[in-house]
Structures are given as C-alpha cells and as structure tokens.
Design a protein around this motif. Structure first.
Motif, PDB file in Angstrom:
ATOM      1  N   ILE A  70      -0.533  12.433 -46.630  1.00 57.81           N
ATOM      2  CA  ILE A  70       0.894  12.500 -46.323  1.00 57.81           C
ATOM      3  C   ILE A  70       1.674  11.499 -47.170  1.00 57.81           C
ATOM      4  CG2 ILE A  70       2.605  11.888 -44.556  1.00 57.81           C
ATOM      5  CD1 ILE A  70       0.855  13.298 -42.517  1.00 57.81           C
ATOM      6  N   GLN A  71       1.154  10.278 -47.271  1.00 57.05           N
ATOM      7  CA  GLN A  71       1.823   9.282 -48.107  1.00 57.05           C
ATOM      8  C   GLN A  71       1.885   9.729 -49.559  1.00 57.05           C
ATOM      9  OE1 GLN A  71       3.454   6.483 -47.189  1.00 57.05           O
ATOM     10  NE2 GLN A  71       3.103   7.163 -45.087  1.00 57.05           N
ATOM     11  N   ALA A  72       0.815  10.363 -50.032  1.00 57.56           N
ATOM     12  CA  ALA A  72       0.799  10.877 -51.402  1.00 57.56           C
ATOM     13  C   ALA A  72       1.829  11.987 -51.563  1.00 57.56           C
ATOM     14  CB  ALA A  72      -0.598  11.384 -51.746  1.00 57.56           C
ATOM     15  N   ALA A  73       1.965  12.848 -50.565  1.00 60.53           N
ATOM     16  CA  ALA A  73       2.950  13.925 -50.629  1.00 60.53           C
ATOM     17  C   ALA A  73       4.366  13.379 -50.706  1.00 60.53           C
ATOM     18  CB  ALA A  73       2.803  14.833 -49.404  1.00 60.53           C
ATOM     19  N   LEU A  74       4.654  12.360 -49.910  1.00 63.62           N
ATOM     20  CA  LEU A  74       5.986  11.745 -49.944  1.00 63.62           C
ATOM     21  C   LEU A  74       6.260  11.104 -51.301  1.00 63.62           C
ATOM     22  CD1 LEU A  74       5.956  10.149 -46.395  1.00 63.62           C
ATOM     23  CD2 LEU A  74       7.422  12.037 -47.152  1.00 63.62           C
ATOM     24  N   ALA A  75       5.221  10.514 -51.884  1.00 65.96           N
ATOM     25  CA  ALA A  75       5.385   9.911 -53.210  1.00 65.96           C
ATOM     26  C   ALA A  75       5.674  10.987 -54.257  1.00 65.96           C
ATOM     27  CB  ALA A  75       4.129   9.122 -53.577  1.00 65.96           C
ATOM     28  N   ALA A  76       4.928  12.085 -54.200  1.00 68.69           N
ATOM     29  CA  ALA A  76       5.154  13.178 -55.151  1.00 68.69           C
ATOM     30  C   ALA A  76       6.564  13.736 -55.006  1.00 68.69           C
ATOM     31  CB  ALA A  76       4.122  14.276 -54.942  1.00 68.69           C
ATOM     32  N   ALA A  77       7.012  13.889 -53.771  1.00 70.97           N
ATOM     33  CA  ALA A  77       8.375  14.376 -53.542  1.00 70.97           C
ATOM     34  C   ALA A  77       9.403  13.401 -54.088  1.00 70.97           C
ATOM     35  CB  ALA A  77       8.603  14.602 -52.050  1.00 70.97           C
ATOM     36  N   GLY A  78       9.056  12.108 -54.096  1.00 74.15           N
ATOM     37  CA  GLY A  78       9.976  11.086 -54.558  1.00 74.15           C
ATOM     38  C   GLY A  78      10.347  11.210 -56.023  1.00 74.15           C
ATOM     39  N   PHE A  79       9.481  11.837 -56.827  1.00 75.81           N
ATOM     40  CA  PHE A  79       9.872  12.059 -58.225  1.00 75.81           C
ATOM     41  C   PHE A  79       9.951  13.551 -58.547  1.00 75.81           C
ATOM     42  CE2 PHE A  79       5.259  11.325 -58.360  1.00 75.81           C
ATOM     43  CZ  PHE A  79       4.791  12.359 -59.149  1.00 75.81           C
ATOM     44  N   GLY A  80      10.176  14.349 -57.498  1.00 70.89           N
ATOM     45  CA  GLY A  80      10.508  15.754 -57.695  1.00 70.89           C
ATOM     46  C   GLY A  80       9.356  16.681 -57.978  1.00 70.89           C
ATOM     47  N   ASP A  81       8.121  16.252 -57.742  1.00 62.81           N
ATOM     48  CA  ASP A  81       6.964  17.123 -57.971  1.00 62.81           C
ATOM     49  C   ASP A  81       6.742  17.977 -56.714  1.00 62.81           C
ATOM     50  OD1 ASP A  81       4.586  18.371 -58.532  1.00 62.81           O
ATOM     51  OD2 ASP A  81       3.545  16.563 -59.202  1.00 62.81           O
ATOM     52  N   GLU A  82       7.517  19.031 -56.593  1.00 65.32           N
ATOM     53  CA  GLU A  82       7.485  19.860 -55.386  1.00 65.32           C
ATOM     54  C   GLU A  82       6.137  20.512 -55.165  1.00 65.32           C
ATOM     55  OE1 GLU A  82       9.846  23.689 -53.404  1.00 65.32           O
ATOM     56  OE2 GLU A  82      10.545  22.793 -55.286  1.00 65.32           O
ATOM     57  N   CYS A  83       5.520  21.017 -56.226  1.00 64.68           N
ATOM     58  CA  CYS A  83       4.233  21.706 -56.088  1.00 64.68           C
ATOM     59  C   CYS A  83       3.178  20.776 -55.498  1.00 64.68           C
ATOM     60  CB  CYS A  83       3.795  22.244 -57.441  1.00 64.68           C
ATOM     61  SG  CYS A  83       2.236  23.170 -57.393  1.00 64.68           S
ATOM     62  N   SER A  84       3.050  19.577 -56.063  1.00 72.75           N
ATOM     63  CA  SER A  84       2.046  18.635 -55.575  1.00 72.75           C
ATOM     64  C   SER A  84       2.364  18.186 -54.155  1.00 72.75           C
ATOM     65  CB  SER A  84       1.968  17.417 -56.498  1.00 72.75           C
ATOM     66  OG  SER A  84       1.476  17.780 -57.770  1.00 72.75           O
ATOM     67  N   ALA A  85       3.634  17.931 -53.885  1.00 67.52           N
ATOM     68  CA  ALA A  85       4.022  17.458 -52.555  1.00 67.52           C
ATOM     69  C   ALA A  85       3.643  18.464 -51.485  1.00 67.52           C
ATOM     70  CB  ALA A  85       5.525  17.180 -52.515  1.00 67.52           C
ATOM     71  N   ARG A  86       3.947  19.720 -51.723  1.00 74.73           N
ATOM     72  CA  ARG A  86       3.646  20.749 -50.721  1.00 74.73           C
ATOM     73  C   ARG A  86       2.143  20.982 -50.597  1.00 74.73           C
ATOM     74  NH1 ARG A  86       8.312  22.872 -48.902  1.00 74.73           N
ATOM     75  NH2 ARG A  86      10.162  22.784 -50.254  1.00 74.73           N
ATOM     76  N   GLU A  87       1.454  20.938 -51.710  1.00 77.81           N
ATOM     77  CA  GLU A  87      -0.003  21.123 -51.667  1.00 77.81           C
ATOM     78  C   GLU A  87      -0.679  19.996 -50.883  1.00 77.81           C
ATOM     79  OE1 GLU A  87      -3.877  21.269 -54.674  1.00 77.81           O
ATOM     80  OE2 GLU A  87      -1.849  21.454 -55.496  1.00 77.81           O
ATOM     81  N   LEU A  88      -0.217  18.764 -51.075  1.00 79.74           N
ATOM     82  CA  LEU A  88      -0.808  17.628 -50.371  1.00 79.74           C
ATOM     83  C   LEU A  88      -0.533  17.694 -48.871  1.00 79.74           C
ATOM     84  CD1 LEU A  88       0.076  14.926 -53.022  1.00 79.74           C
ATOM     85  CD2 LEU A  88      -2.249  15.500 -52.273  1.00 79.74           C
TER      86      LEU A  88
END
Length: 232
Positions: A81-99
């Motif tokens: 979850i923390q990794a997903a929030l980090a990915a979302a923080g720089f706009g990496d939607e694909c990674s954020a949702r996958e995580l």
C-alpha cells in the motif's frame, strides 16, 4: 508521529535509525520501512519511497510463505500500500493500481482483524488505500464514489479511531477536488469528532481547512473548528 506533525526530515532520520537498530531481522527492517516511506513521501520524494517500500515488501515474501502466519502477511500488504501511494505520488497510475491489487489479494486471504506489526491491515484498509491513491492521481470523482462505499460498510466502524480520522482527511481532499465544499467540511468535522488530535495537531488538516474556507462561507461547525485552530 513526526510525519503526522509535518516533520519529514526528522521522520526520515528516526526511521533510518530504526532500520539500523533492526539490522539482522528482516521483518523488523520491513516494519521500519513503512514510516521511512511515509517520511520520503512527505518530503516529496515519491520515487525513492517506492523503491524502498516495494523492495522491503518483496524481501518479506520468502519468510512469509515459508512460515505462513497470516499476521506476517499483513506487513507485506501494508508495504505494498505504501508503495502504491508512492507510485501515485509521481503519477504512475499503472503501478499504483497494480500494487493496490496485490495488497487486495493478500487482504482477501487473511481477512479483517489479522493485523500485526501495527498495521491495521485488511480488506477495509485496502479500500481506503484505493481512495487515497485515486486522490493522489487526481481522480476525485472515483475517490468520492469509493469513499462513500467504504464508509457505508460495517468494517469501517471497527477501525481504530485515529485510522478513521486520518483517512477522512483524504476524503476531504477528494470532495474538494470534485468541488463539493459542503461534503468536504462534513468529512473534516467528522475527522475532528472521531480523533481530534488527527486534525488539530496536523499541518495537513490546517491546510485543508484553509482551502475549504477559500470556497466561501462555511457551515457553523466548520467555522467553530477554524476558530479552535486559530484560523480566521
């Protein structure tokens, strides 16, 4: 605590010290990585936050699956979850949702109420994370729909008060994004009623309140909260 108070640099230092003390125990190191990732995100360093949290999550996998205690899986889910929030923080939607989806798979396996390592991890926590990720990605409409579904479920009420209040700050941001200041005000006041310290001592809550008041006159309960926080 330092992250909540907006002290990113000190939070980073404290988490780094915790990781040093935990050297030799992979699970303790992973525990310390959770606040490290939070501190890095607060300092607007989402890419290194993603790197450290996702690495810690995957390092826990061999031990988790060998020993198999569901309570240890909660830590891996929290790191995802923390990794997903980090990915979302720089706009990496694909990674954020996958995580988040990976975390959801773990949550479905262990169910609610199996959190260990101070995680409060479970299916409800994952759904709250989906809201937070949507907010970070600028998808306010999606965040509002998800939020209203989550808080209507019975498991929401079983979360610790501090967790609920902290999450309601994300909901406040979501409502502001979709231009609904009345709902944003209700969410912020609900957060204050649930766990006042999460609102009255956190810089992010003050920022949200200031943003809310810029939309024009606010309801009486919001005005009272602003007065209590010294915001005119």
């Amino acid at each position: 605590m330092l992250v909540k108070l907006g002290e990113g640099d000190l939070g980073w230092l404290a988490a780094d010290r915790a990781m040093s003390v935990a050297t030799g125990d992979p699970l303790l190191v992973a525990e310390a990585t959770v606040p490290l990732g939070q501190a890095l995100r607060l300092l607007d360093r989402p890419r290194p936050a993603l790197s450290v949290t996702i690495a810690a999550a995957y390092r826990t996998a061999p031990r988790v699956w060998r020993d198999g205690p569901p309570r240890d899986l909660a830590l891996r889910g929290t790191l995802l979850i923390q990794a997903a929030l980090a990915a979302a923080g720089f706009g990496d939607e694909c990674s954020a949702r996958e995580l988040v989806d990976q975390a959801a798979g773990i949550a479905d396996e262990i169910g609610e109420g199996n959190g260990r390592h101070w995680t409060s991890f479970g299916p409800t926590a994952v759904e709250l994370a989906r809201v937070a990720v949507a907010v970070e990605l600028g998808a306010g409409g999606e965040a509002v729909v998800l939020h209203e579904k989550v808080v209507g479920a019975d498991d929401w009420r079983r979360l610790p008060a501090e967790y609920q209040a902290a999450y309601l700050l994300d909901a406040t941001r979501a409502y502001l994004r979709v231009g609904d200041p009345l709902a944003a005000g209700r969410a912020l006041v609900d957060a204050d009623r649930t766990a006042p310290a999460e609102v009255r001592l956190r810089p992010v809550a003050r920022t949200l309140l200031v943003d809310l008041m810029r939309h024009g006159p606010v309801p009486a309960d919001v005005a009272r909260l602003a007065t209590a926080l010294g915001i005119g």
